[in-house]
Design an enzyme around this catalytic site. Sequence first.
Site: not given
Length: 540
Positions: A226, A344, A446
């Site tokens: 990220s 995600e 995610h």
Amino acid sequence: MDTRHTLDRRGLLIAAGAAALAPSAAFAAGAKRSPVVATTAGKVRGASAEGVHVFKGLRYGADTGGARRFMPPVKPQPWTGVQDALAYGAASMQTGKGEDGETLSEDCLFLNVWTPAKAGKTGLADGAKRPVMVYIHGGAYNGGSGGSPLYDGTKLANRGDVVVVTVNHRLNAFGYLYLARIFNDPSVADSGNVGQMDLVLALEWVRDNIAAFGGDPANVTVFGQSGGGAKIATLMAMPTAKGLFHRAATMSGQQVTVGGPFNATRRAQLFLDKLGIRELAQLRALPAEQLLNGLKAIDPVAGSGGVYMGPVLDERSLTRHPFFPDAAPQSLDVPMMIGNTHDETRGFVGYDRKMLDLTWDEVIARLPGQFNARIDIDPATVVAAYRRIYPDYSPSDVFFAASTAGRSWKAAIIQAEERARAGAPAYVYQVDWRSPRDGGVWGAPHTIDIALVFGTVTAKGSLADGGADSIAMSNPMSDAFIAFARTGNPNTAAIPAWEPYTLPRRQTMVFNTPASTMADDPRRAERELFNKVPFIQFGT
């Protein structure tokens, strides 16, 4: 202690002394003291357990508070004697709380080392020259630290015979508040990128010290998920970072373009207006926890949410965008991995099961907010296209698929395509393996790949578990990252032959159980749909 508040200098010294004297969690588990290692600043001693020596809270930079607020980092003052390295150092000031009650402070330039090196007459410099894997944490540019249980390097160090490093650095306004066009003062000329400069200093520490911990300073991999991946992409365009790392892996985190100086100045001005500050001296004198209140200013570009803080094209430490108009030439000789997960945005809704029962009208209404100005396309057109592409998808399935495609996945494709065009193709992956959480309804969200790579599948925050299927996914992913760190090539016997990403094939490793597969241009129809409009990275 309230972790939302910074410590004054006296309190910091008291806390540091208490941490050094208190038994660490590792000692409580029966660990013993590690050998003493001599760094360029002084000698340190950590803990040894499970075949790994662990050094926590190693200082790589001096205190960034007080008069040094918003200034580039400097090396720490050397010390005499032996310092204990048994507890994580303070994390950067940030809104909310740090990891598991950790201290937040402007004095946050610390890193952590896990090494399986064998003790000898000269500490841990056993001559093995292990690959070094430096993990840069996520949390956008706003939060997080290298002290998360997910990033514990014990299993990764043992599995790959590698040295693992995690890093803290300045975040949000402390690391990325661009003041150069507001205050005519050379001390803030670099203020928009000092958080990135911290990372450069940390990598210089690795270069100068990691051999003493059994690592090879000529074989350093940076990897991050990220925001960590975005920071790595930015480092790939920073001249001062060249030569400090030799491989790079971004996990659901990309940085195609950074903030421009005019929008960064608008954001900084609104930040100052929120605080009622007009003078630089006032800003430097403001208590750190009060300075965070400026982040509540409405972002002038997005028109909503808190004011964005991130790297800036300041023509000093950063003179070009990372992947615009092409992949930064300085890093084309650095082998690269680029990864994303299939679902995600299922990780962005707080695992609220109500989001699994959306109506078509709700999907159309919600999608623009998910695109967040990155993609300007009619949501009804998007929904109609997805209903044609995936006729079996529910409204919620379409919402998560389309919002994923319109966010970081698009940026990952741009990065992979630019590397391919430059003749330096990256190894690209997509995680399709579904988290066992709530019976698998969240797919591959995610952050799912963090625990899989580190092997921390049972740690707090993991989207995997200790079951056989999680282990069956974690082992080959971890091994691929280790192989990449060792040689620049992620291929192992446990996965199909992984080819670099070239055009027009777009080869992608799809990680899943019972077997991973190589696919050409997965989700091609989605990619082509979003190619109708330009991608504008938030913060630009």
